[in-house]
Design a protein around this motif. Structure first.
Motif, PDB file in Angstrom:
ATOM      1  N   ALA A 318     -22.113 -26.678 -13.783  1.00  0.00           N
ATOM      2  CA  ALA A 318     -23.424 -26.312 -14.435  1.00  0.00           C
ATOM      3  C   ALA A 318     -24.365 -28.003 -14.614  1.00  0.00           C
ATOM      4  O   ALA A 318     -25.586 -27.929 -14.440  1.00  0.00           O
ATOM      5  N   GLY A 319     -23.750 -28.953 -15.236  1.00  0.00           N
ATOM      6  CA  GLY A 319     -24.445 -30.208 -15.282  1.00  0.00           C
ATOM      7  C   GLY A 319     -24.973 -30.647 -14.042  1.00  0.00           C
ATOM      8  O   GLY A 319     -25.835 -31.312 -14.005  1.00  0.00           O
ATOM      9  N   LEU A 320     -23.940 -30.514 -13.093  1.00  0.00           N
ATOM     10  CA  LEU A 320     -24.511 -31.197 -11.720  1.00  0.00           C
ATOM     11  C   LEU A 320     -25.690 -30.267 -11.254  1.00  0.00           C
ATOM     12  O   LEU A 320     -26.532 -31.023 -10.455  1.00  0.00           O
ATOM     13  N   VAL A 321     -25.722 -29.052 -11.576  1.00  0.00           N
ATOM     14  CA  VAL A 321     -26.835 -28.494 -11.040  1.00  0.00           C
ATOM     15  C   VAL A 321     -28.197 -28.996 -11.754  1.00  0.00           C
ATOM     16  O   VAL A 321     -29.219 -29.401 -11.190  1.00  0.00           O
ATOM     17  N   ALA A 322     -28.137 -29.267 -13.084  1.00  0.00           N
ATOM     18  CA  ALA A 322     -29.224 -29.882 -13.800  1.00  0.00           C
ATOM     19  C   ALA A 322     -29.652 -30.849 -13.470  1.00  0.00           C
ATOM     20  O   ALA A 322     -30.891 -31.307 -13.376  1.00  0.00           O
ATOM     21  N   ALA A 323     -28.530 -31.965 -13.146  1.00  0.00           N
ATOM     22  CA  ALA A 323     -28.799 -33.436 -12.904  1.00  0.00           C
ATOM     23  C   ALA A 323     -29.686 -33.450 -11.441  1.00  0.00           C
ATOM     24  O   ALA A 323     -30.221 -34.478 -11.431  1.00  0.00           O
ATOM     25  N   ARG A 324     -29.544 -32.572 -10.614  1.00  0.00           N
ATOM     26  CA  ARG A 324     -30.113 -32.392  -9.321  1.00  0.00           C
ATOM     27  C   ARG A 324     -31.467 -31.650  -9.250  1.00  0.00           C
ATOM     28  O   ARG A 324     -32.247 -31.406  -8.580  1.00  0.00           O
ATOM     29  N   GLY A 325     -32.050 -31.440 -10.725  1.00  0.00           N
ATOM     30  CA  GLY A 325     -33.266 -30.864 -11.059  1.00  0.00           C
ATOM     31  C   GLY A 325     -33.344 -29.321 -10.677  1.00  0.00           C
ATOM     32  O   GLY A 325     -34.240 -28.762 -10.570  1.00  0.00           O
ATOM     33  N   GLY A 326     -32.089 -28.701 -10.597  1.00  0.00           N
ATOM     34  CA  GLY A 326     -32.042 -27.159 -10.471  1.00  0.00           C
ATOM     35  C   GLY A 326     -31.532 -26.380 -11.606  1.00  0.00           C
ATOM     36  O   GLY A 326     -31.655 -26.837 -12.597  1.00  0.00           O
ATOM     37  N   ARG A 327     -31.454 -25.238 -11.179  1.00  0.00           N
ATOM     38  CA  ARG A 327     -30.977 -24.081 -12.158  1.00  0.00           C
ATOM     39  C   ARG A 327     -30.087 -23.159 -11.596  1.00  0.00           C
ATOM     40  O   ARG A 327     -30.048 -22.793 -10.509  1.00  0.00           O
ATOM     41  N   GLY A 382       0.279 -11.516 -11.597  1.00  0.00           N
ATOM     42  CA  GLY A 382      -0.841 -12.359 -11.810  1.00  0.00           C
ATOM     43  C   GLY A 382      -2.004 -11.629 -11.689  1.00  0.00           C
ATOM     44  O   GLY A 382      -2.059 -10.732 -11.654  1.00  0.00           O
ATOM     45  N   ILE A 383      -3.156 -12.650 -11.769  1.00  0.00           N
ATOM     46  CA  ILE A 383      -4.590 -12.188 -11.746  1.00  0.00           C
ATOM     47  C   ILE A 383      -5.339 -12.958 -10.698  1.00  0.00           C
ATOM     48  O   ILE A 383      -5.123 -14.177 -10.748  1.00  0.00           O
ATOM     49  N   THR A 384      -6.196 -12.281 -10.173  1.00  0.00           N
ATOM     50  CA  THR A 384      -7.010 -13.066  -9.372  1.00  0.00           C
ATOM     51  C   THR A 384      -8.537 -12.742  -9.670  1.00  0.00           C
ATOM     52  O   THR A 384      -9.072 -11.897 -10.176  1.00  0.00           O
ATOM     53  N   ALA A 385      -9.695 -13.696  -9.114  1.00  0.00           N
ATOM     54  CA  ALA A 385     -10.947 -13.452  -9.444  1.00  0.00           C
ATOM     55  C   ALA A 385     -11.651 -13.982  -8.220  1.00  0.00           C
ATOM     56  O   ALA A 385     -11.292 -14.980  -7.637  1.00  0.00           O
ATOM     57  N   MET A 386     -12.659 -13.212  -8.063  1.00  0.00           N
ATOM     58  CA  MET A 386     -13.778 -13.641  -7.042  1.00  0.00           C
ATOM     59  C   MET A 386     -15.040 -13.689  -7.624  1.00  0.00           C
ATOM     60  O   MET A 386     -15.491 -13.069  -8.600  1.00  0.00           O
ATOM     61  N   ALA A 387     -15.792 -14.879  -7.122  1.00  0.00           N
ATOM     62  CA  ALA A 387     -17.118 -14.970  -7.961  1.00  0.00           C
ATOM     63  C   ALA A 387     -18.275 -15.444  -6.983  1.00  0.00           C
ATOM     64  O   ALA A 387     -17.823 -16.000  -5.823  1.00  0.00           O
ATOM     65  N   SER A 388     -19.350 -15.429  -7.332  1.00  0.00           N
ATOM     66  CA  SER A 388     -20.480 -15.731  -6.573  1.00  0.00           C
ATOM     67  C   SER A 388     -21.621 -16.520  -7.571  1.00  0.00           C
ATOM     68  O   SER A 388     -21.477 -16.263  -8.713  1.00  0.00           O
ATOM     69  N   ALA A 389     -22.347 -17.604  -7.104  1.00  0.00           N
ATOM     70  CA  ALA A 389     -23.181 -18.314  -7.983  1.00  0.00           C
ATOM     71  C   ALA A 389     -24.573 -18.711  -7.068  1.00  0.00           C
ATOM     72  O   ALA A 389     -24.391 -18.830  -5.831  1.00  0.00           O
ATOM     73  N   SER A 390     -25.634 -18.066  -7.555  1.00  0.00           N
ATOM     74  CA  SER A 390     -26.849 -18.338  -7.015  1.00  0.00           C
ATOM     75  C   SER A 390     -27.509 -19.323  -7.657  1.00  0.00           C
ATOM     76  O   SER A 390     -27.653 -19.340  -8.927  1.00  0.00           O
ATOM     77  N   ILE A 391     -28.150 -20.538  -7.052  1.00  0.00           N
ATOM     78  CA  ILE A 391     -28.838 -21.418  -7.918  1.00  0.00           C
ATOM     79  C   ILE A 391     -29.947 -21.826  -7.039  1.00  0.00           C
ATOM     80  O   ILE A 391     -30.300 -21.461  -5.820  1.00  0.00           O
ATOM     81  N   GLU A 392     -30.971 -22.379  -7.900  1.00  0.00           N
ATOM     82  CA  GLU A 392     -32.318 -23.245  -7.060  1.00  0.00           C
ATOM     83  C   GLU A 392     -32.111 -24.484  -7.301  1.00  0.00           C
ATOM     84  O   GLU A 392     -31.816 -25.171  -8.203  1.00  0.00           O
ATOM     85  N   LEU A 393     -32.267 -25.322  -6.169  1.00  0.00           N
ATOM     86  CA  LEU A 393     -32.570 -26.727  -6.100  1.00  0.00           C
ATOM     87  C   LEU A 393     -33.849 -27.434  -5.465  1.00  0.00           C
ATOM     88  O   LEU A 393     -34.264 -26.309  -4.658  1.00  0.00           O
ATOM     89  N   PRO A 394     -34.195 -28.381  -5.867  1.00  0.00           N
ATOM     90  CA  PRO A 394     -35.394 -29.077  -5.060  1.00  0.00           C
ATOM     91  C   PRO A 394     -35.251 -28.742  -3.679  1.00  0.00           C
ATOM     92  O   PRO A 394     -34.076 -29.258  -3.065  1.00  0.00           O
ATOM     93  N   ARG A 395     -36.224 -28.655  -2.891  1.00  0.00           N
ATOM     94  CA  ARG A 395     -35.953 -28.172  -1.450  1.00  0.00           C
ATOM     95  C   ARG A 395     -35.476 -29.749  -0.944  1.00  0.00           C
ATOM     96  O   ARG A 395     -36.014 -30.776  -0.955  1.00  0.00           O
ATOM     97  N   GLN A 396     -34.635 -29.767   0.146  1.00  0.00           N
ATOM     98  CA  GLN A 396     -34.232 -31.132   0.828  1.00  0.00           C
ATOM     99  C   GLN A 396     -34.041 -30.707   2.479  1.00  0.00           C
ATOM    100  O   GLN A 396     -34.471 -29.624   2.872  1.00  0.00           O
ATOM    101  N   GLU A 397     -34.036 -31.928   2.995  1.00  0.00           N
ATOM    102  CA  GLU A 397     -34.116 -31.651   4.557  1.00  0.00           C
ATOM    103  C   GLU A 397     -32.857 -31.130   4.970  1.00  0.00           C
ATOM    104  O   GLU A 397     -31.584 -31.354   4.320  1.00  0.00           O
TER     105      GLU A 397
END
Length: 397
Positions: A318-327, A382-397
């Motif tokens: 989560a900190g990496l997202v914030a560091a790149r100006g995203g959410r 055992g246990i398994t988990a599947m996840a997805s994450a949607s983030i917004e970042l400043p547009r890049q090339e």
């Protein structure tokens, strides 16, 4: 009285190295700004004025393919010409190229100022009725210090007499062509065309510039230009990542799952606390960022992570997202197991995950299901988990 004709020289022969590169070695004037190349925007700004008769781009010999890819076509747009080793040489090449059109006035524009406005252009053109040259400028607002050696301050300048020069800089064509030709023979570096005009004894006046008329020089200037174009909001792009993780059971009396401890007849086996849900979520965020996986950031071979709480990994992602100006827009994790029963713990998991990532709980989804007694989860191995994450970042090339 016949209307004065005006030609525009757009200087685009630089390599743009200070602005960084994108798409391999693409120079800044060919990079996209909100979906349109910087040079295309600059050319379009001048062709939008019917008072402009001719526009000629001056490009680098190595960039002919980049220019052709822009697909620029307009009756008043001349074919591009090749520039020289310096900006000054490129401008002179442009001046000589428009000579056949016999313009009365010429405007000289940096390709890297794509936000130039009609008001700025027309202000410069109007000033040429009474002056040899004109340039848009804005007052200097910072206190300016003089330091000959770059370390010791020897004077403070009167900022009320200082202005930042912009482009286009306009001149009466025969005079600026003569000045440039004479200046070319000197071992002297002129930083802009107005400086050459001043050296040649021409009268140059200031016209009203605009702080929005920025020159793209450094990488962060692309972000600044996008904020200007979007009314102060940085253009964002959506990224989606997925994560998957599995942990086996071993002897124990509780499992860490979704950031909380749940009493159980066994625990999950792993180098950290083996929170399979947080591991999947962490990898989903890393995936959206294009930043690898947990194993790259927190190698299981490193003893410092033995028994570590998995919230550390999620906090890092989560900190990496914030560091790149995203959410982070939302997180979604599905836990697959026969036991322990998950339903009653979902609200606490959502709170824990939201707290780690600094989100509202409505942006976190936790779901649980079984594998209908099939496979290793069905056998309660055992246990398994599947996840997805949607983030917004400043547009890049």
């Amino acid at each position: 009285m016949a209307r004065k004709t005006t030609a525009v020289i757009i200087v685009a022969a630089g390599r743009g190295e200070r602005a960084g590169t994108a798409n391999g070695s693409l120079p800044k004037q060919y990079r996209h700004l909100l979906g349109e190349a910087v040079l295309s925007r600059t050319v379009r700004a001048f062709l939008a004025s019917e008072a402009i008769d001719h526009v000629v781009p001056v490009i680098n010999a190595d960039h002919a393919g980049h220019y052709a890819a822009l697909g620029l076509d307009h009756p008043r747009l001349m074919p591009p010409i090749l520039g020289g080793a310096t900006r000054q040489a490129s401008v002179l090449a442009g001046l000589q190229a428009v000579g056949a059109k016999r313009p009365d006035h010429v405007l000289i524009q940096d390709a890297a100022r794509p936000l130039v406005t009609r008001d700025i252009i027309e202000g410069v053109m109007a000033a040429l009725a009474a002056s040899d040259g004109a340039l848009p400028a804005v007052p200097v607002t910072d206190t300016i210090k003089r330091s000959p050696d770059g370390t010791t301050v020897t004077a403070t300048e009167d900022r009320n007499t200082l202005f930042s020069a912009q482009t286009p800089q306009g001149f009466r064509y025969p005079q600026i062509l003569s000045a440039h030709m004479r200046a070319a023979a000197l071992p002297r570096d002129f930083t802009d065309d107005a400086m050459i005009a001043e050296w040649a004894g021409l009268k140059v006046v200031l016209t009203l510039g605009n702080t929005r008329n920025i020159k793209i020089t450094a990488p962060e200037d692309f972000d600044r230009a996008e904020r200007i174009l979007t009314g102060g909001h940085l253009a964002m792009e959506t990224r989606v990542g997925t994560g998957f993780d599995v942990h086996a059971f071993e002897a124990g009396d509780a499992v860490w799952l979704g950031g909380i401890e749940i009493p159980h007849t066994r625990k999950l086996k792993g180098h950290s606390d083996a929170d399979v849900a947080l591991h999947a979520l962490t990898d989903a965020i890393y995936g959206a960022l294009g930043e690898g996986d947990i194993g790259q950031h927190f190698p299981p071979s490193d003893p410092q992570w033995k028994g570590a709480p998995s919230r550390i990994f999620l906090e890092h992602a989560a900190g990496l997202v914030a560091a790149r100006g995203g959410r982070i827009v939302n997180l979604d994790v599905t836990i697959v197991c026969e036991a322990p029963r998950i339903g009653a713990h979902v609200p606490a998991m959502r709170r824990a995950i939201a707290a780690v990532c600094g989100l509202g709980e409505t942006r976190v989804a936790v779901k649980a299901t079984t594998s209908e007694r099939l496979g290793f989860t069905g056998r309660e191995e055992g246990i398994t988990a599947m996840a997805s994450a949607s983030i917004e970042l400043p547009r890049q090339e």
